[in-house]
Design a protein around this motif. Structure first.
Motif, PDB file in Angstrom:
ATOM      1  N   GLY A  64       0.725  -1.373   0.199  1.00  0.00           N
ATOM      2  CA  GLY A  64      -0.005  -0.079   0.016  1.00  0.00           C
ATOM      3  C   GLY A  64       0.965   1.220   0.102  1.00  0.00           C
ATOM      4  N   THR A  94      -4.946  -8.579   1.148  1.00  0.00           N
ATOM      5  CA  THR A  94      -5.252  -8.021  -0.127  1.00  0.00           C
ATOM      6  C   THR A  94      -4.700  -6.630  -0.154  1.00  0.00           C
ATOM      7  N   GLY A  95      -4.259  -6.214  -1.396  1.00  0.00           N
ATOM      8  CA  GLY A  95      -3.721  -4.886  -1.599  1.00  0.00           C
ATOM      9  C   GLY A  95      -2.664  -4.923  -2.610  1.00  0.00           C
ATOM     10  N   TYR A 142       1.407  -4.645  -3.804  1.00  0.00           N
ATOM     11  CA  TYR A 142       2.555  -5.016  -3.289  1.00  0.00           C
ATOM     12  C   TYR A 142       3.488  -4.397  -4.437  1.00  0.00           C
ATOM     13  N   THR A 202      -6.335  -9.703  -4.473  1.00  0.00           N
ATOM     14  CA  THR A 202      -7.712  -9.466  -4.489  1.00  0.00           C
ATOM     15  C   THR A 202      -8.310 -10.724  -3.618  1.00  0.00           C
TER      16      THR A 202
END
Length: 211
Positions: free
Chosen positions: A158, A182-183, A185, A206
């Protein structure tokens, strides 16, 4: 403005009848030394596990010389009583070589040394998404690494840099990062010795949609 070299001067003395009339010529030899200088040449570049090997050659000012390798204000290595070329190993980076000759009245010579790091490569990872929203069980697997080595992985999650993690590469040449949420990288690298590999990305993990 006199060039370095050896010069002979002749001085004639005349005795004006004190105690006897006559002349005498005396030769004086003066050696003018050149400014001390230092050069280097790379014999073999740095690899993941080895420093670069270089030949350092001092000249001018008269030996023996003192040679110092520094990075900023820090002395990395120093050598005293140097009388000619010598070989040493140096890590990748930019340094200053300083040569000092006491025979030259303390004058110094300088050279800038640049040792290139091994050429970075880009790794193409594979990944699995978290199994459910709020469950941190996603993975990212890095391939084509050197089996059995200890590597350091850096990445941002993030946009925030995460603490570095250390891993032993598997026998198949992989490292798997586990427990991922989730996010996004990004900015990921793998460091092994003097080698830094970039990880293709950013990678988006996701969760599956609600059903």
């Amino acid at each position: 403005g006199v060039a370095p070299g050896t010069y002979v001067f002749y001085v004639t003395y005349t005795d004006n009848n004190c105690p006897l009339a006559g002349t005498q010529t005396i030769a004086y030899t003066i050696n003018i030394l050149s400014q001390p200088t230092v050069t280097y040449s790379v014999i073999s570049g740095a690899s993941c596990t080895h420093k670069a090997f270089v030949t350092i050659t001092p000249s001018g000012g008269g030996s023996p010389w003192s040679v110092r390798l520094s990075s900023g204000l820090d002395t990395v290595q120093s050598f005293g009583g140097v009388t000619g070329s010598f070989t040493d190993s140096i890590s990748p980076g930019t340094y200053t070589l300083t040569i000092y000759s006491s025979a030259f009245g303390g004058c110094k010579g300088y050279a800038l040394v640049t040792i290139a790091a091994p050429t970075p490569v880009t790794l193409s990872p594979t990944f699995t998404n978290p199994s459910y929203c709020g469950v941190n069980d996603g993975t990212i697997t890095l391939h084509n690494l050197v089996a059995g080595t200890t590597d350091t992985v850096n990445y941002s999650f993030g946009g925030v840099p995460q603490p570095a993690t250390v891993h032993v590469v598997s026998g198949t040449g992989t490292i798997t990062l586990t427990g991922l949420a989730t996010g996004v990288y990004s900015g990921s690298t793998v460091t092994y010795g003097y080698c830094v590999s970039n990880i293709a990305g950013p990678i988006l993990l996701t969760a599956p949609p609600f059903t």
